[in-house]
Design a protein around this motif. Structure first.
Motif, PDB file in Angstrom:
ATOM      1  N   ASP A 221      36.959 -63.670 -70.395  1.00 27.79           N
ATOM      2  CA  ASP A 221      35.711 -64.349 -70.029  1.00 27.79           C
ATOM      3  C   ASP A 221      35.733 -64.745 -68.552  1.00 27.79           C
ATOM      4  O   ASP A 221      35.638 -65.911 -68.200  1.00 27.79           O
ATOM      5  CB  ASP A 221      35.494 -65.579 -70.925  1.00 27.79           C
ATOM      6  N   THR A 223      34.576 -63.351 -64.345  1.00 27.46           N
ATOM      7  CA  THR A 223      33.802 -62.424 -63.516  1.00 27.46           C
ATOM      8  C   THR A 223      34.536 -62.283 -62.193  1.00 27.46           C
ATOM      9  O   THR A 223      34.904 -63.286 -61.573  1.00 27.46           O
ATOM     10  CB  THR A 223      32.379 -62.971 -63.265  1.00 27.46           C
ATOM     11  N   ASP A 225      35.562 -59.564 -58.535  1.00 32.96           N
ATOM     12  CA  ASP A 225      35.096 -58.538 -57.593  1.00 32.96           C
ATOM     13  C   ASP A 225      35.760 -57.188 -57.843  1.00 32.96           C
ATOM     14  O   ASP A 225      35.181 -56.141 -57.575  1.00 32.96           O
ATOM     15  CB  ASP A 225      35.417 -58.968 -56.157  1.00 32.96           C
ATOM     16  N   GLU A 242      32.462 -54.755 -67.661  1.00 36.21           N
ATOM     17  CA  GLU A 242      31.745 -55.989 -68.003  1.00 36.21           C
ATOM     18  C   GLU A 242      32.252 -57.194 -67.218  1.00 36.21           C
ATOM     19  O   GLU A 242      31.579 -58.223 -67.144  1.00 36.21           O
ATOM     20  CB  GLU A 242      31.860 -56.271 -69.510  1.00 36.21           C
ATOM     21  N   LEU A 243      33.458 -57.097 -66.654  1.00 41.41           N
ATOM     22  CA  LEU A 243      34.020 -58.232 -65.906  1.00 41.41           C
ATOM     23  C   LEU A 243      33.541 -58.268 -64.461  1.00 41.41           C
ATOM     24  O   LEU A 243      33.781 -59.249 -63.754  1.00 41.41           O
ATOM     25  CB  LEU A 243      35.555 -58.164 -65.897  1.00 41.41           C
ATOM     26  N   LEU A 244      32.892 -57.185 -64.013  1.00 37.83           N
ATOM     27  CA  LEU A 244      32.553 -57.097 -62.592  1.00 37.83           C
ATOM     28  C   LEU A 244      31.273 -57.847 -62.264  1.00 37.83           C
ATOM     29  O   LEU A 244      30.262 -57.722 -62.960  1.00 37.83           O
ATOM     30  CB  LEU A 244      32.390 -55.627 -62.189  1.00 37.83           C
ATOM     31  N   GLY A 245      31.326 -58.600 -61.166  1.00 38.16           N
ATOM     32  CA  GLY A 245      30.124 -59.209 -60.625  1.00 38.16           C
ATOM     33  C   GLY A 245      29.409 -58.207 -59.732  1.00 38.16           C
ATOM     34  O   GLY A 245      29.791 -57.028 -59.656  1.00 38.16           O
ATOM     35  N   HIS A 246      28.387 -58.662 -59.024  1.00 33.77           N
ATOM     36  CA  HIS A 246      27.571 -57.777 -58.195  1.00 33.77           C
ATOM     37  C   HIS A 246      28.432 -57.019 -57.180  1.00 33.77           C
ATOM     38  O   HIS A 246      29.267 -57.604 -56.512  1.00 33.77           O
ATOM     39  CB  HIS A 246      26.489 -58.582 -57.462  1.00 33.77           C
ATOM     40  N   GLY A 248      30.785 -55.042 -57.624  1.00 35.02           N
ATOM     41  CA  GLY A 248      32.205 -55.008 -57.959  1.00 35.02           C
ATOM     42  C   GLY A 248      32.735 -53.587 -58.063  1.00 35.02           C
ATOM     43  O   GLY A 248      31.971 -52.618 -58.138  1.00 35.02           O
ATOM     44  N   ARG A 268      23.550 -50.952 -66.098  1.00 31.09           N
ATOM     45  CA  ARG A 268      24.276 -52.075 -65.492  1.00 31.09           C
ATOM     46  C   ARG A 268      24.995 -51.621 -64.216  1.00 31.09           C
ATOM     47  O   ARG A 268      25.016 -52.325 -63.211  1.00 31.09           O
ATOM     48  CB  ARG A 268      25.288 -52.646 -66.497  1.00 31.09           C
ATOM     49  N   THR A 272      23.684 -53.458 -60.797  1.00 26.74           N
ATOM     50  CA  THR A 272      24.599 -54.402 -60.137  1.00 26.74           C
ATOM     51  C   THR A 272      25.486 -53.713 -59.098  1.00 26.74           C
ATOM     52  O   THR A 272      26.496 -54.261 -58.677  1.00 26.74           O
ATOM     53  CB  THR A 272      25.471 -55.161 -61.166  1.00 26.74           C
TER      54      THR A 272
END
Ligand code: ZN
Ligand code: ZN
Length: 349
Positions: A221, A223, A225, A242-246, A248, A268, A272
């Motif tokens: 759980d 987020t 880079d 799913e762990l990557l932020g914008h 990433g 996604r 993103t």
């Protein structure tokens, strides 16, 4: 008696046996001190990664130079303790001269075979082919630490392919998915760089090991880079995205064996600005840095070596792949036993 080299011969999925081959009378020669057993070797023996047979596995190589050949890079002498980079590129094809990687003439110790030549580290001696890249190792660096260099170099090369530098961008948060040996090497390298790193591992024993070594552990759980996928399963690849932020980046390092397909959301990835970079081939240039990282990182790597097999004590080479509780294993050969062991059969005093 003719001088011979004791080898573990790979004959195909699930088939390993001891054999003897003649000691080559010329060309470069390395007396193995220790050879790491890599997850790739496990995949090969389990039939999940095809390699030629018969061949000699073993590509995490530490030994002593017995005869010199036309080597690249470090100035080494006969008698030096060295680590050998497993891949040899031809250096002349358009991919080599264009620095593109993927040399079609590349030979990898322990994964390729050239007739019955000694091209793998599961043997008392290995040929040092022209163009080999070797790195001097100080005699006081523990093999239990140095043996992680090849894995750390794999990770550094993946980072280089993603970022044009063998490190994650400064201050970027990194998640390492999967805490096997490559995950440990990845977390160690990132920790050495000083980036924040979290290990994502659901297996209780491996998560405990990561915590004991000082890493933050998450069930997933977070987020970040950068994701370094080291679990080597299609599901871990999908979970990593799913762990990557914008904007990433996921670096795929673990899925060397083809374990099937997985569904991901292209939308996604698009919305993103995600990047996915695969990496299998290790660049020679990344070994010196990887060696420094495993030497200097404040991570107790030696404590994670779960099995040290003495080559002379092995009754059956298939034992190497038996232990279910293995984390990282290596095979030890007689220290600098070249003269003593030439011509001697296994098991003789
Ligand atoms: Zn490997
Ligand atoms: Zn080439």
């Amino acid at each position: 008696m003719a001088e011979s080299v004791s080898i573990i011969e790979y004959l195909g999925s699930g088939q390993l046996r001891f054999a003897e081959r003649p000691l080559p009378q010329n060309g470069g020669l390395l007396a193995l001190e220790t050879t790491g057993i890599c997850t790739t070797d496990r995949h090969i023996v389990a039939g999940r990664i095809p390699v030629p047979a018969p061949s000699i596995l073993g590509h995490e190589l530490i030994g002593t130079v017995e005869r010199l050949v036309d080597l690249r890079g470090d100035h080494v002498r006969v008698g030096d303790r060295v680590l050998v980079a497993p891949g040899i590129n031809c250096g002349t094809c358009f991919r080599c001269t264009g620095a593109r990687g993927g040399c079609p003439n590349r030979i990898v110790y322990g994964l390729d075979a050239i007739g019955d030549r000694l091209t793998g580290g599961f043997a008392t001696h290995m040929e040092l082919l022209p163009g080999s890249r070797v790195f001097q190792l100080s005699t006081d660096l523990a093999a239990d630490r140095a043996i992680f260099t090849e894995l750390a170099a794999c990770v550094a090369s993946g980072l280089y392919k993603a970022f044009g530098s063998p490190s994650p961008p400064q201050c970027s948060d990194v998640a390492v998915i999967g805490f096997g040996p490559i995950g440990l090497a990845a977390a160690t390298l990132v920790c050495w760089y000083g980036n924040p790193v979290v290990v994502v591992e659901r297996d209780t024993a491996r998560a405990d090991l990561a915590r004991r070594l000082g890493f933050e552990v998450s069930a997933g759980d977070v987020t970040v880079d950068v994701v370094l996928e080291c679990a080597g399963t299609p599901a871990a690849f999908a979970a990593g995205l799913e762990l990557l932020g914008h904007a990433g980046t996921l670096v795929e390092l673990g899925n060397a064996a083809d374990l099937g397909h997985v569904s991901v959301s292209p939308s996604r990835i698009c919305l993103t600005d995600l990047r996915i970079v695969g990496s299998a081939e290790t660049r020679d240039e990344d070994f010196p840095l990887a060696l420094r990282a495993v030497t200097e990182a404040p991570v107790d790597l030696p404590s994670t070596i779960s099995h040290v097999h003495r080559f002379d004590d092995l009754a059956d080479p298939n034992e190497l792949f038996d232990p279910p509780d293995v984390f990282k294993a290596r095979i030890d050969f007689e220290p600098k036993g070249a003269e003593a062991s030439h011509g001697k059969q296994r098991g003789e005093a």
